[in-house]
Design an enzyme around this catalytic site. Structure first.
Site, PDB file in Angstrom:
ATOM      1  CG  ASP A  84      26.666  48.530  33.228  1.00 49.75           C
ATOM      2  OD1 ASP A  84      26.993  49.729  33.116  1.00 49.75           O
ATOM      3  OD2 ASP A  84      25.498  48.165  33.476  1.00 49.75           O
ATOM      4  CD  GLU A 179      23.187  53.628  32.415  1.00 46.69           C
ATOM      5  OE1 GLU A 179      22.449  54.562  32.067  1.00 46.69           O
ATOM      6  OE2 GLU A 179      23.214  52.530  31.808  1.00 46.69           O
TER       7      GLU A 179
END
Length: 524
Positions: A84, A179
């Site tokens: 991400d 994350e």
């Protein structure tokens, strides 16, 4: 599928153009379904490399294994990066820009000329003279946090599979989601992963390794005000939005991200929502130890208690949520994990720099979950910003120095307990292959070139590579990726003979009326 497509990992242009922003407001796992789009591509590549157990699970995580090629039991290690990108700034329609052989000076970004990477603000630029730099065009995030880490790990996996003479134990690969919003390892299955320690590839300048992070909490203050028609409000209305503003206004300016550095912690309001009757303030609190966190949280609540008596009809709630803790508390119990990485960097002819992160990684939480996990460089600067830039392999003098480093990294092995050997720690040289002393492997120049159909106007950038060996009689031209609407009609190692077919049916030679992307010109 041919392995040749993955022989050398380019800068992850195909990765960064896939929007994978996470969303803290979403309750799903992963928080955005689009993260799985990149996940499916990575699994396809891992399977093509030869990692037969590579898979994407229902939570969006990717697990894969590089099997051991030694005949004794050794500890299992893991390399980890996240898919991400941060929600701080848009990650849609990313257009990476190459600056070949950076000559120094400020960098004006073409997509938004007001966005300038200034040497005064980013002194690390001074260390990149002669090197290639990759930036955004100024309108989006670059996405190299942490798609650069993904590319490093994919390169190492391909290299180890292609070179079985490099002996190593079992190596696990873990690619995570979410994350950037603090939920990266919420549902990681450590039993399935089966590693004894790990390294995240999510750091900054080449040679850096971090074994210390912030400890982090989130604070949410909810204010219940008194709502009434403004025409009849005198002496009665208590506007929750104004109460929130009064609280934020009293936060000390010397304990903010913009006024702190080094080992100093901070308090940072990240959001305010509400209406006249109810408002919520979201803050993050950071410090390198738990005592510092507690004192800052007590300070925030003291401010709230000092403001509220001015609004006797209103009330508040104060909630603290633990986010992650400083990994150093765990890693200090296992000093050999960081020591091995430091030695590997040194063998790569780089100067190891051991430090701390004013932030956190998946490794922060993994360490406290039982998987000690320091952080290794990925070559990034100006994280979470349209001014994001990444180091690449240098040209000229910088290129020679980086090639020597690449050779060193190819030899460098983490000598772990009981003889475990890891893959080379891959530097952020995203388009050069790792080189091993004695192996004759050609380096590859990577660049972007614009294709435009003269019939229908369809246009886009192709990702292309050529051999960078003057002794070669041919350029070894290959197309690594074509933009939407184009396909190869006739393949050739000579770009003047390589034929492209547009979706409208028009055919043309690759090297004819095309134009290079800014900074994307190949060598001459």
């Amino acid at each position: 599928m041919s392995h040749d497509r993955y022989r050398y990992r380019p800068f992850p242009s195909l990765y960064v153009v896939i929007d994978t922003q996470s969303d803290a407001k979403s309750a799903t796992q992963p928080s955005t379904e689009k993260q799985k789009n990149l996940g499916h591509l990575l699994v396809e590549e891992l399977l093509a490399i030869g990692l037969s157990d590579a898979h994407l699970d229902e939570h969006g995580y990717i697990y894969a294994t590089i099997p051991s090629n030694v005949d004794k039991a050794v500890p299992v290690i893991c390399f980890c990066s996240h898919m991400d990108t941060a929600p701080d700034f848009t990650g849609t329609n990313v257009k990476p820009q190459w600056i070949r052989a950076y000559a120094g000076g400020d960098i004006q970004l073409p997509g938004d000329p007001q966005q300038i990477i200034r040497v005064a603000d980013h002194p690390a630029l001074r260390d990149q003279i002669g090197n290639d730099i990759i930036t955004t065009d100024g309108t989006t995030l670059l996405g190299a946090d942490d798609k650069a880490g993904l590319a490093e790990i994919m390169t190492a996996a391909q290299f180890l599979i292609d070179n079985p003479q490099i002996k190593h134990g079992t190596i696990k690969i873990l690619f995570t989601v979410d994350e950037e919003i603090g939920r990266g390892v919420d549902k990681v299955d450590l039993t399935k992963l089966g590693a004894q320690f790990a390294y995240t590839m999510d750091g900054e300048t080449a040679g850096h390794i971090e074994d210390e992070t912030f400890s982090a909490d989130g604070v949410e203050i909810t204010i219940q005000g008194v709502a009434i028609h403004p025409g009849f409000a005198k002496g009665r209305m208590e506007n929750a939005i104004k109460i929130a503003g009064a609280i934020i206004d009293r936060l000390p300016k010397h304990v903010a991200p913009e006024t702190t550095e080094g080992k100093e912690g901070f308090v940072h309001p990240t959001g305010v929502t509400g209406a006249m009757d109810k408002a919520t303030i979201s803050l993050i609190v950071r410090d390198f130890n738990d005592e510092g966190l507690a004192s800052k949280e007590a300070m925030i609540e003291a401010i709230v208690k000092d403001v509220m008596p001015d609004y006797p009809g209103s009330s508040y709630t104060f909630e603290i949520k633990q986010q992650y803790r400083n990994m150093k508390a765990i890693l200090d119990r296992h000093p050999e994990i960081v020591d091995n990485a430091v030695e590997a960097i040194r063998r790569a002819s780089m100067e190891p720099v051991r430090g701390s992160i004013r932030g956190g990684t998946d490794g922060s939480r993994l360490s406290f979950m039982g998987l000690p996990c320091p952080n290794i460089f990925a070559g990034g600067h100006a994280f979470h910003s349209p001014l994001r830039m990444g180091e690449s392999a240098g040209h000229g003098k910088g290129r020679q120095n980086h090639r020597r480093a690449g050779k060193g990294l190819g030899r460098a092995q983490l000598t772990l307990p009981e003889g475990t050997i890891s893959p080379s720690i891959r530097p952020p040289f995203w388009y050069d292959p790792p080189l091993v002393k004695g192996m004759k492997m050609a380096a590859r120049d990577r660049y972007s070139r614009k294709l435009e159909c003269s019939q229908c106007g369809n246009a886009g950038f192709a990702e292309v590579s050529e051999d960078d060996m003057p002794s070669r009689k041919t350029r070894g031209f290959e197309i690594d990726a074509l933009p939407s609407g184009f396909e190869t009609e006739f393949a050739s190692s000579n770009p003047r003979r390589h034929m492209i077919r547009c979706r409208c049916g028009h055919k043309f030679k690759f090297e004819q009326t095309t134009a290079y992307a800014p900074g994307g010109e190949p060598r001459v």
